[in-house]
Design a protein around this motif. Structure first.
Motif, mmCIF file in Angstrom:
data_model
loop_
_atom_site.group_PDB
_atom_site.id
_atom_site.type_symbol
_atom_site.label_atom_id
_atom_site.label_comp_id
_atom_site.label_asym_id
_atom_site.label_seq_id
_atom_site.Cartn_x
_atom_site.Cartn_y
_atom_site.Cartn_z
ATOM 1 N N SER A 43 0.838 -1.206 0.000
ATOM 2 C CA SER A 43 0.000 0.000 0.000
ATOM 3 C C SER A 43 0.869 1.252 0.000
ATOM 4 O O SER A 43 1.853 1.346 0.721
ATOM 5 C CB SER A 43 -0.938 0.021 1.217
ATOM 6 O OG SER A 43 -0.213 -0.108 2.421
ATOM 7 N N SER A 94 -4.059 3.852 9.472
ATOM 8 C CA SER A 94 -3.601 3.423 8.141
ATOM 9 C C SER A 94 -2.218 3.953 7.804
ATOM 10 O O SER A 94 -1.422 3.262 7.176
ATOM 11 C CB SER A 94 -4.611 3.846 7.072
ATOM 12 O OG SER A 94 -5.749 3.014 7.141
ATOM 13 N N LYS A 121 0.292 1.719 9.327
ATOM 14 C CA LYS A 121 0.397 0.354 8.787
ATOM 15 C C LYS A 121 0.800 0.276 7.319
ATOM 16 O O LYS A 121 1.109 -0.803 6.818
ATOM 17 C CB LYS A 121 -0.960 -0.350 8.934
ATOM 18 C CG LYS A 121 -1.392 -0.608 10.363
ATOM 19 C CD LYS A 121 -2.736 -1.313 10.320
ATOM 20 C CE LYS A 121 -3.511 -1.155 11.605
ATOM 21 N NZ LYS A 121 -4.941 -1.424 11.401
ATOM 22 N N ALA A 122 0.744 1.400 6.596
ATOM 23 C CA ALA A 122 0.997 1.376 5.148
ATOM 24 C C ALA A 122 2.425 0.944 4.820
ATOM 25 O O ALA A 122 3.341 1.139 5.616
ATOM 26 C CB ALA A 122 0.733 2.762 4.558
ATOM 27 N N THR A 123 2.607 0.371 3.642
ATOM 28 C CA THR A 123 3.941 -0.073 3.214
ATOM 29 C C THR A 123 4.856 1.124 2.978
ATOM 30 O O THR A 123 6.006 1.145 3.428
ATOM 31 C CB THR A 123 3.847 -0.881 1.890
ATOM 32 O OG1 THR A 123 2.766 -1.816 1.974
ATOM 33 C CG2 THR A 123 5.133 -1.637 1.612
ATOM 34 N N GLU A 139 -4.649 1.454 2.294
ATOM 35 C CA GLU A 139 -4.035 0.575 3.308
ATOM 36 C C GLU A 139 -4.934 -0.614 3.630
ATOM 37 O O GLU A 139 -4.475 -1.755 3.715
ATOM 38 C CB GLU A 139 -3.713 1.397 4.565
ATOM 39 C CG GLU A 139 -3.023 0.612 5.656
ATOM 40 C CD GLU A 139 -3.983 -0.142 6.567
ATOM 41 O OE1 GLU A 139 -3.697 -1.326 6.886
ATOM 42 O OE2 GLU A 139 -5.021 0.420 6.942
ATOM 43 N N SER A 177 -4.311 -4.613 3.020
ATOM 44 C CA SER A 177 -4.303 -5.498 4.198
ATOM 45 C C SER A 177 -5.327 -6.619 4.084
ATOM 46 O O SER A 177 -5.056 -7.765 4.440
ATOM 47 C CB SER A 177 -4.619 -4.705 5.474
ATOM 48 O OG SER A 177 -3.582 -3.811 5.754
#
Length: 236
Positions: A26, A79, A82-84, A210, A214
């Motif tokens: 993401s 988000s 947690k996003a890449t 995100e 996921s």
């Protein structure tokens, strides 16, 4: 832990790797709107947020959300954590048309307050670059693409033509944050039928990108104003 900064071509390699090897990925991006949404109550008093021109536009129905909105604030913060990859604006950057204090200075305050420390960052305007890069469109060529945006059918029609020639399997209209749950439910039900999601719907795109990555294990990109570049040849 040292933060990694990706130039556009490095980001492209990561997207390509995720698409080819079916990895969850993401990209989310932080601009003035995201900063204001995240700053509500904890970083800035709500009254101060509501005085900003961006917030006034939002409450006139121009930004796909209304303020105050604490559930959205919490969802965006979660988000971003947690996003890449997280796109942020370098100090003094002029890519987006907003007062400087709403850009990197506010991002820094918001990130400090919520203890957001993205492992991998890039330029928040990277979506505009990607939209103009042949390499980006050629790596997506032949993939099943889902677009989520207000002008979904228009974007689908344009991306299926020269010079893009993309395989748009779904064009999902999304206008307001209130459509989030319904949209996520739909995406999960169709997760085996697309490879990449391109999402252009303001601040809501951060949460959608995100969460789609996921919950489906796919590649989901907060594509922002890239839509305008595709349709009109310019970001605004």
């Amino acid at each position: 832990m040292q933060q990694i900064y990706l130039e556009t071509r490095d980001l492209l390699k990561q997207i390509e790797d995720a698409v080819e090897n079916r990895k969850q990925f993401s990209l989310v991006r932080i601009g003035d709107g995201e900063n204001l949404v995240m700053s509500q109550h904890h970083v800035w008093p709500i009254s101060k947020v509501l005085q900003e021109r961006w917030a006034m536009k939002a409450n006139r129905g121009e930004k796909g959300l209304t303020l105050p909105n604490l559930p959205l604030r919490n969802a965006v913060v979660s988000s971003v954590k947690k996003a890449t990859v997280v796109g942020i604006l370098p100090a003094g950057d002029n890519t987006i048309n907003a007062p400087d204090y709403l850009k990197r200075p506010l991002t820094d305050k918001v990130f400090a307050h919520y203890q957001v420390k993205p492992a991998v960052i890039c330029h928040a305007g990277v979506n505009r670059e990607l939209a103009r890069m042949k390499e980006f469109w050629s790596l997506l060529s032949g993939r099943r693409i889902l677009v989520i945006t207000r002008e979904a059918e228009k974007i689908k029609e344009r991306l299926e033509k020269e010079p893009y020639l993309q395989n748009i399997v779904y064009a999902l209209p999304f206008d307001q944050w209130s459509e989030y749950r319904k949209t996520i439910k739909w995406v999960i039900a169709h997760k085996n039928h697309f490879d990449v999601a391109l999402i252009s719907c303001g601040v809501s795109a951060v949460v959608l990108a995100e969460q789609i990555a996921s919950l489906t294990g796919k590649v989901a990109l907060d594509f922002g104003k890239a839509n305008n570049i595709i349709l009109k040849g310019r970001p605004n």
